[in-house]
Design a protein around this motif. Sequence first.
Motif, PDB file in Angstrom:
ATOM      1  N   TYR A  71       0.869  -1.182   0.000  1.00 15.72           N
ATOM      2  CA  TYR A  71       0.000   0.000   0.000  1.00 15.72           C
ATOM      3  C   TYR A  71       0.903   1.228   0.000  1.00 15.72           C
ATOM      4  CZ  TYR A  71      -4.063   2.920   0.895  1.00 15.72           C
ATOM      5  OH  TYR A  71      -5.060   3.845   0.768  1.00 15.72           O
ATOM      6  N   VAL A  72       0.535   2.217  -0.825  1.00 16.28           N
ATOM      7  CA  VAL A  72       1.368   3.411  -0.968  1.00 16.28           C
ATOM      8  C   VAL A  72       0.591   4.642  -0.497  1.00 16.28           C
ATOM      9  CG1 VAL A  72       2.666   4.849  -2.586  1.00 16.28           C
ATOM     10  CG2 VAL A  72       2.519   2.378  -2.959  1.00 16.28           C
ATOM     11  N   VAL A  73       1.245   5.461   0.354  1.00 14.65           N
ATOM     12  CA  VAL A  73       0.612   6.676   0.867  1.00 14.65           C
ATOM     13  C   VAL A  73       1.484   7.879   0.483  1.00 14.65           C
ATOM     14  CG1 VAL A  73      -0.248   7.869   2.923  1.00 14.65           C
ATOM     15  CG2 VAL A  73      -0.291   5.353   2.813  1.00 14.65           C
ATOM     16  N   PRO A  74       1.086   8.618  -0.547  1.00 17.12           N
ATOM     17  CA  PRO A  74       1.887   9.774  -0.963  1.00 17.12           C
ATOM     18  C   PRO A  74       1.561  11.000  -0.112  1.00 17.12           C
ATOM     19  CG  PRO A  74       0.017   9.559  -2.420  1.00 17.12           C
ATOM     20  CD  PRO A  74      -0.115   8.458  -1.393  1.00 17.12           C
ATOM     21  N   GLY A  75       2.420  11.998  -0.161  1.00 19.87           N
ATOM     22  CA  GLY A  75       2.196  13.231   0.607  1.00 19.87           C
ATOM     23  C   GLY A  75       1.344  14.223  -0.160  1.00 19.87           C
ATOM     24  N   PRO A 135      16.365   3.599  -6.015  1.00 19.30           N
ATOM     25  CA  PRO A 135      15.327   3.205  -6.973  1.00 19.30           C
ATOM     26  C   PRO A 135      14.075   4.075  -6.788  1.00 19.30           C
ATOM     27  CG  PRO A 135      15.417   1.636  -5.164  1.00 19.30           C
ATOM     28  CD  PRO A 135      16.565   2.586  -4.955  1.00 19.30           C
ATOM     29  N   SER A 136      13.320   4.271  -7.867  1.00 19.91           N
ATOM     30  CA  SER A 136      12.036   4.949  -7.720  1.00 19.91           C
ATOM     31  C   SER A 136      11.079   3.987  -7.027  1.00 19.91           C
ATOM     32  CB  SER A 136      11.481   5.340  -9.082  1.00 19.91           C
ATOM     33  OG  SER A 136      11.041   4.185  -9.769  1.00 19.91           O
ATOM     34  N   ILE A 137       9.948   4.486  -6.586  1.00 19.16           N
ATOM     35  CA  ILE A 137       8.992   3.643  -5.861  1.00 19.16           C
ATOM     36  C   ILE A 137       8.503   2.495  -6.747  1.00 19.16           C
ATOM     37  CG2 ILE A 137       6.681   3.626  -4.830  1.00 19.16           C
ATOM     38  CD1 ILE A 137       7.368   6.537  -3.870  1.00 19.16           C
ATOM     39  N   GLU A 177      10.053   1.262  -9.350  1.00 16.78           N
ATOM     40  CA  GLU A 177      11.176   0.336  -9.570  1.00 16.78           C
ATOM     41  C   GLU A 177      11.327  -0.612  -8.386  1.00 16.78           C
ATOM     42  OE1 GLU A 177      14.107   3.159 -12.342  1.00 16.78           O
ATOM     43  OE2 GLU A 177      14.459   2.987 -10.183  1.00 16.78           O
ATOM     44  N   TRP A 178      11.248  -0.051  -7.189  1.00 15.53           N
ATOM     45  CA  TRP A 178      11.424  -0.890  -6.006  1.00 15.53           C
ATOM     46  C   TRP A 178      10.294  -1.909  -5.877  1.00 15.53           C
ATOM     47  CZ3 TRP A 178       8.987  -2.024  -1.354  1.00 15.53           C
ATOM     48  CH2 TRP A 178       9.780  -2.712  -0.417  1.00 15.53           C
ATOM     49  N   LEU A 179       9.061  -1.424  -6.082  1.00 13.79           N
ATOM     50  CA  LEU A 179       7.908  -2.317  -5.904  1.00 13.79           C
ATOM     51  C   LEU A 179       7.880  -3.428  -6.949  1.00 13.79           C
ATOM     52  CD1 LEU A 179       5.034   0.097  -4.823  1.00 13.79           C
ATOM     53  CD2 LEU A 179       5.812  -1.943  -3.577  1.00 13.79           C
ATOM     54  N   THR A 180       8.446  -3.158  -8.134  1.00 12.82           N
ATOM     55  CA  THR A 180       8.451  -4.209  -9.159  1.00 12.82           C
ATOM     56  C   THR A 180       9.741  -5.033  -9.104  1.00 12.82           C
ATOM     57  OG1 THR A 180       9.299  -2.615 -10.766  1.00 12.82           O
ATOM     58  CG2 THR A 180       6.924  -2.963 -10.751  1.00 12.82           C
ATOM     59  N   SER A 181      10.625  -4.729  -8.128  1.00  7.70           N
ATOM     60  CA  SER A 181      11.857  -5.516  -7.996  1.00  7.70           C
ATOM     61  C   SER A 181      11.632  -6.684  -7.025  1.00  7.70           C
ATOM     62  CB  SER A 181      12.991  -4.629  -7.475  1.00  7.70           C
ATOM     63  OG  SER A 181      12.797  -4.375  -6.089  1.00  7.70           O
ATOM     64  N   GLN A 182      12.564  -7.611  -7.066  1.00 10.54           N
ATOM     65  CA  GLN A 182      12.467  -8.766  -6.166  1.00 10.54           C
ATOM     66  C   GLN A 182      12.451  -8.354  -4.705  1.00 10.54           C
ATOM     67  OE1 GLN A 182      15.348 -11.850  -6.906  1.00 10.54           O
ATOM     68  NE2 GLN A 182      13.768 -12.851  -8.141  1.00 10.54           N
ATOM     69  N   GLU A 183      13.197  -7.287  -4.413  1.00 13.86           N
ATOM     70  CA  GLU A 183      13.390  -6.877  -3.024  1.00 13.86           C
ATOM     71  C   GLU A 183      12.070  -6.623  -2.288  1.00 13.86           C
ATOM     72  OE1 GLU A 183      16.499  -3.828  -0.852  1.00 13.86           O
ATOM     73  OE2 GLU A 183      16.621  -4.436  -2.942  1.00 13.86           O
ATOM     74  N   SER A 184      11.076  -6.111  -3.038  1.00 15.86           N
ATOM     75  CA  SER A 184       9.811  -5.750  -2.386  1.00 15.86           C
ATOM     76  C   SER A 184       9.023  -6.980  -1.959  1.00 15.86           C
ATOM     77  CB  SER A 184       8.952  -4.916  -3.344  1.00 15.86           C
ATOM     78  OG  SER A 184       8.450  -5.750  -4.381  1.00 15.86           O
ATOM     79  N   GLY A 185       9.294  -8.120  -2.621  1.00 15.89           N
ATOM     80  CA  GLY A 185       8.507  -9.313  -2.328  1.00 15.89           C
ATOM     81  C   GLY A 185       7.147  -9.304  -3.004  1.00 15.89           C
TER      82      GLY A 185
END
Lengths: 610, 610
Positions: free
Chosen positions: A22-26, A94-96, A98-106
């Motif tokens: 879940y993403v909460v922007p400002g 990484p951009s958000i 990029e990170w969310l679509t990478s392995q690291e995010s799970g």
Amino acid sequence: MKVTERLAALRQEMREAGLAAYVVPGNDPHASEYMASHWCEMQWLSGFSGEAGTMVVTLEKALLWTDSRYYLQAGIELKDSTIELMRESDIDCPSITEWLTSQESGVKSQELVGVNPEMFSVNDFGEWRDQFSEAGIELKSIDLIKPIWTEGRPAIPQDKLYPYSADFAGETVESKLARMREQLAKKKANAMIISALDEIAWLLNIRGNDVEFNPVVISYVVLEVDKCTLFVDSAKIDSPAQNYLDFNNIDVQPYEAVFDYIRGLQGTVLYDGARVNEALFEAIPEGCKKINTKSPILIDKAKKNAVELEGERIAMRQDAVALTRFFKWLEEEAFSESRVKSQESRVTEWTLMEKLHEFRLMGENFVEESFGTIAGYQGNGAIVHYAATKDHCAEVKPEGMLLLDSGGQYLDGTTDITRTVWLGGRIPQQAKLDYTYVLKGHIALALARFPRGTRGNQLDALAKQFMWEAGITYGHGTGHGVGHFLGCHEGPQNVRTDNNPTALEVGHIISDEPGIYRTGKWGIRTENLITVIPAKQTKATTTEDEWLAFETLTLCFYDTSLIEMSLMTEDEIDWINAYHVRIYKEVSPLLNEDERKYLARKCAAIEFTA
Amino acid sequence: MKVTERLAALRQEMREAGLAAYVVPGNDPHASEYMASHWCEMQWLSGFSGEAGTMVVTLEKALLWTDSRYYLQAGIELKDSTIELMRESDIDCPSITEWLTSQESGVKSQELVGVNPEMFSVNDFGEWRDQFSEAGIELKSIDLIKPIWTEGRPAIPQDKLYPYSADFAGETVESKLARMREQLAKKKANAMIISALDEIAWLLNIRGNDVEFNPVVISYVVLEVDKCTLFVDSAKIDSPAQNYLDFNNIDVQPYEAVFDYIRGLQGTVLYDGARVNEALFEAIPEGCKKINTKSPILIDKAKKNAVELEGERIAMRQDAVALTRFFKWLEEEAFSESRVKSQESRVTEWTLMEKLHEFRLMGENFVEESFGTIAGYQGNGAIVHYAATKDHCAEVKPEGMLLLDSGGQYLDGTTDITRTVWLGGRIPQQAKLDYTYVLKGHIALALARFPRGTRGNQLDALAKQFMWEAGITYGHGTGHGVGHFLGCHEGPQNVRTDNNPTALEVGHIISDEPGIYRTGKWGIRTENLITVIPAKQTKATTTEDEWLAFETLTLCFYDTSLIEMSLMTEDEIDWINAYHVRIYKEVSPLLNEDERKYLARKCAAIEFTA
């Protein structure tokens, strides 16, 4: 509820909704620069109090993306929160997406990422959706903060809205609505959705007090061929306001009713995908034709009419009086013996901010500051978004460099000015050079003459050319658009390096604010507001082009002690002298004799020496 | 076959193919600036001989779109052709797609418009398809000129291709292919289609004589991970060329075989939609993934290596010798009594073009002009694309203004230079002012220093600022990219007002050519080629930015008699004097004593007077 408990509650909601992240922007639903605290979801969830940032929460991890201005503050505030700081100004961050679509995010293919569609513009939401879909991830519109932020959430502000007289606005609501309905007709559209608060305030000639620095009213508007509906909390409308809206045939419905209203639209609907939020867009019925178009209000609002410009000139004189009094006080009283004796001896950046506020408060039609004053003493001036607070501010002494960037909201118009002054002691030669490069660029932009159709990015190098020659540059924009008793920062025009396609047009107001920043030493910025005017034809003209130029609106002297005269051309000196003569002529009638004498001294002619 | 017969034959083909309209643009399949006559379909069909134009034929009407350069010529050449002239530079002239989708064309929804897909880039074809589809019209790929242009159609040129030594190119084919294969690997692609002739010439280190002004070879290339195939007429390959291609593992197939070859590709295929033609794109099998990407060859080719730059400097010296000899001849002999007596008395623009060609021919490694010389005397200089011919040219007298824009293709590199000179008589003050505004802008651009990442459009105003101050501007670009013994105009970089996103990079060559044009009086343009170099760091530098600057490559004096000295700064004078000293130093060793004396006179120091 602690931050870790908030995160746990959010994850519970995520599990129930079947979300992997879940993403909460400002952001708020109105693409606002200054937000009501009701919408500070990112801050509430993270415990981080900075203005810019985005929270990303997965079932395992929580991360906050923010820029270098906030690294220190976030580091402190996120301690013990389990939230990892993502330094988004760093080149390897990484951009958000990029990170969310990478392995690291799970987060895996076929899984869902949730966002509140009210907090995303249609365009941003679309970009994310496309980027996620390449990785097989789906973006889901859902508000998971509402169910968990139940205690202590500030209400949406309920301050009164008030009519803003056409004597100030220079155009009646009737006329503005008619113009916008022509735009509807041109595109064969039935309705236009408006969610940017400054656009609504401009269109309906209303103002309010819902957020700091911007006199806007939290609301939505749907403009149709035969009606105009304002969606706003009824508590904000007193009887004179109701009469005003009735008189102008503006229907009023509750703020939240906008979604149902949009669901009932038919035909063709216009929206500006850069400013209208995704939730409003999703409410447009399937059967409607949707046209994503640059807001015609944004475009028209930027071109100030004669009355607005005359108001700006009045506001500038009021602002000049406050600044003259402030600088006189700073030179003659701030560090005086009598003041030291009266135990007020300590002068801080905060003292200066308060003192300047006091002087502005004395001005006619002054409402509030147009943004948080930046008083940056010595090295603090080099921190571009520096904000001193009462508890965290530097002591100011009668020596060294002070950068002061401030502005006022007057009923007549909006001001924004930066002056950099030397408070005493020997001036380092590099400081003089820096000040002079900045001043020469500032003057070159103010003096520019250019054919109609020229964009701000074509003029940007004029303000930078002298410092570039010395191998110096700055990262912020050279100029931003300025509203009329509205946002101190507005589009669509600006002067930046970016490829902004907007041409400068007559009536546009922009700032002219080059700067040089030396970490730990000083920041130098010189800023006036200037407006685009038709240029006089010359005999030399070779083409049919219409020529444009700038009129300087701001009326405050420069610190001439900082000028390295050997770098100045005769034309530049002449320009400064003429400007100072004009300042004295326009401002001195509003001053007492002592102040007049002070101003005369500051505006004394300088001589060309080369 | 007359034009009316050609139109009738085309309409017959259109009827058989079921087309309501057919469009013939002035393009070739390689997005070339200079075309082989084989592809001059627009000219053949219309009888109009201008270089730019598009024919549109419906069953009832025939129209030719062309720009203002050609209005006069087209008006004459289209007489009796039944073809209507569409003046596309006029503000009220509809675009071709606007006209075809309007009632006036008679083309109705559901009907077909045909084009030869070889003559359209993928991107242009796609834009047209989208615009037509809004009106329900379908764009159909079909070649209707081939069946009717059977008599007298020039063959595709069959000149020999020749290897271009790595001693000139500065990089082996092996190295270039390896670099491009890295690009394939990066995008996980199997193949890249290359159709721009200068890209092929650069990639394979080959040159040819197939078109005027550009030493390219008509061909296609398909580059794959494990092979590289050149599609070219076998007549063009002699035994040394075959050996060269074999040595570099370049397979050769017939020119027309490219379509079948592409039909056999698998996996992911890269193409640059701005340069690859639609017919090649349509040949890519359905099952392939297609990636439209800016050509990596275009990007790399623009960044000249050290050997290419050293070659440019050699070519510039050769060119300077030719220009010095030419101007000496113009001043001392063209209007001399002995020449008048010898019955060569009449000097025309054409004489000058021929004479300059003669001098260039004497240069080492000179191959041909890099574009058609523009010699514009007096008012003709104000016609931006003026081209005198032997039969249509003005007589030149020893008075007034001459604009001379020319360039050479040398094995070492490509040159392009414009000088404007005064031939005699009293100089009007406005002429001096105009010349000086142009010169000051030209110097300001050459002297610019800027941070890495700066685009050409950010620097454009530096070249215009002085004339803008006087209310003067020009419509052409300030600078175009230049190839290395290739196209005199190449991308992706330039200096223009357009929002070109390309940043200037070390090794880019651009022209620096501001101008002022006074209809009927004179045209003034001053042009050098300059290359982007790393700038020296200064002590003042505030940031980590890398700084860039320009090195001037061209080596030819300015006409200092046209300078209005009171407008010049000391820095500008110093720059001109240093440039003239450098010219004398580099060029004089290649001259005889008489020529050296002449050059010394032209390069004499001027003095700062203000």
